[in-house]
Design an enzyme around this catalytic site. Structure first.
Site, PDB file in Angstrom:
ATOM      1  CG  ASN A 151      -0.196   0.095   2.520  1.00  0.00           C
ATOM      2  OD1 ASN A 151       0.657  -0.733   2.800  1.00  0.00           O
ATOM      3  ND2 ASN A 151      -0.496   1.096   3.323  1.00  0.00           N
ATOM      4  CB  CYS A 325      -2.721   3.007   8.639  1.00  0.00           C
ATOM      5  SG  CYS A 325      -3.915   2.879   7.336  1.00  0.00           S
TER       6      CYS A 325
END
Ligand code: PMP
Length: 398
Positions: A151, A325
């Site tokens: 990601n 995140c």
């Protein structure tokens, strides 16, 4: 809104998705567990949504889709659920060094609970060293969890090979597909993945809904116990508007993905070429070709990623310096460190992620602003070497 180039962190809900969802808030609001006709409407919506997600994945006969509240929850269900289910068979789990933070933290939790975790290393491009996977597999290995793509740096992982190795050794294979699901088609009939995490927002559906795909015969222990919804795998009244939106998003993605991937990789390549040609001491992180169509990950010597993001923010451009995140930890990215970068190199990154609404003009604007922001920061940086400083001063900031 800014010139938004942070699609990996969050995506807008597609208007077509929103329109599909709206009636399920105030008109078709019944609970699918109710036996009346209104309940049947909700049950139908739920069943049809499951079918649409299966179609999106080209899922094989007999497989199931469990709706959850987030990709994080799907990862928990896949990994902790199968660890609990299979702990008599074994307690060894393999992940990669560059998994998403949710998977890293699940692995740490399981270690504290007595499981053993091995981490498959990656090469300089952030691609797992698949040739080392078989050597890590032991008699007590119960699960391999390796994402379809990073990601962060966008490197595509050799999912086919991993799934064949897992199958050969009778070990379950779970893949987090969140990073790739919007731009790289999935075909689970022809790739023997046992469990796969999907997120709704990553294909322009609403947040608060996600799914875990499970191949026929795969069993995990549920983590949320209650009224037995979702085939007993995830109790709690279903989020029908969210699920309907997720399914519509999957339907749209399925019909557009074959054009969208190449469109975005064209824009990405223009951006990469432009940056590397105009900014000295700039580097592309991740693999030059085996990368997500929508991801460009750079690093610039002598400057910090955070200052870069703030400099671009002043130009009304929204980019990231790493995974959203992990942005609350000040640690350098575990992915970049695993790829062999030094701490100071890992701190100078810029992640640009493109999406459905990105056009040429967005890329040109970034290509116009970025060299100026980099120059300005290098003028201030104590790390910039004298010859580069001299060159920047001679050229002028602009
Ligand atoms: N896996 C990957 C690869 C991600 O990028 C993310 C974050 N978008 C997650 C899992 C977790 O998603 P969420 O925060 O929606 O639970």
């Amino acid at each position: 809104m800014s010139n938004y180039l942070d699609y990996q962190a969050a995506k807008p809900v597609d208007k077509r998705v929103l329109d599909e969802m709206l009636p399920y808030f105030s008109e078709k609001y019944a609970n699918p567990s109710s036996l009346h006709a209104d309940g049947d409407v909700a049950t139908r919506a739920l069943d049809e949504s499951r079918e649409k997600i299966s179609f999106f994945l080209n899922a094989p006969e007999g497989s199931s889709i469990v709706f959850t509240s987030s990709a994080t929850e799907s990862n928990n269900l896949a990994i902790i659920g199968s660890a609990l289910r299979n702990k008599r068979k074994g307690t060894h789990i393999i992940i990669s060094e560059i998994e998403h933070i949710s998977i890293h933290n699940i692995a740490k939790y399981l270690e504290r609970e007595g499981f053993t975790i091995s981490k498959l290393p990656v090469d300089q491009y952030g691609i797992v060293k698949v040739e080392k996977l078989e050597k890590l597999i032991r008699d007590d290995t119960i699960l391999i969890s390796i994402s379809t793509a990073s990601n962060e740096v966008g490197s595509l992982q050799p999912v086919e090979e991993i799934s064949r190795i897992a199958q050969k050794h009778g070990v379950l294979y779970h893949a987090d597909a969140v990073a790739s699901e919007a731009t790289v088609p999935l075909d689970l009939t022809n790739t023997p993945i046992d469990m796969l995490t999907l997120s709704s927002n990553d294909i322009y559906g609403p947040r608060g809904v996600a799914a875990l795909y499970m191949k026929k015969g795969v069993r995990v222990n549920p983590l949320i116990i209650g009224g037995g919804q979702e085939m007993g795998m995830r109790s709690g009244s279903e989020n029908i508007p969210g699920i309907v939106g997720f399914a519509k998003a999957a339907e749209i993605a399925k019909s557009e993905i074959k054009q969208e991937g190449p469109r975005l990789s064209g824009l990405r390549d223009k951006l990469i070429k432009g940056v590397l040609e105009t900014i000295p001491k700039s580097h592309l992180n991740g693999h030059p070709e085996k990368r997500l169509p929508h991801n460009a990950h750079f690093r610039f010597d002598y400057i910090e990623g955070e200052s870069l993001i703030l400099g671009l923010k002043d130009q009304n451009i929204a980019c990231a310096t790493g995974s959203a995140c992990s942005s609350k930890t000040l640690e350098p990215s575990h992915t970049l460190i695993s790829m062999g970068l030094l701490h100071e190199e890992a701190h100078g990154s810029l992640v640009v992620t493109l999406g459905r609404f990105t056009q040429d003009s967005h890329i040109y604007e970034l290509l116009e602003s970025l060299p100026k922001v980099v120059k300005r920061l290098r003028l201030l940086s104590p790390l910039t070497p004298p010859d580069l400083l001299k060159q920047i001063k001679e050229e002028g900031e602009n």
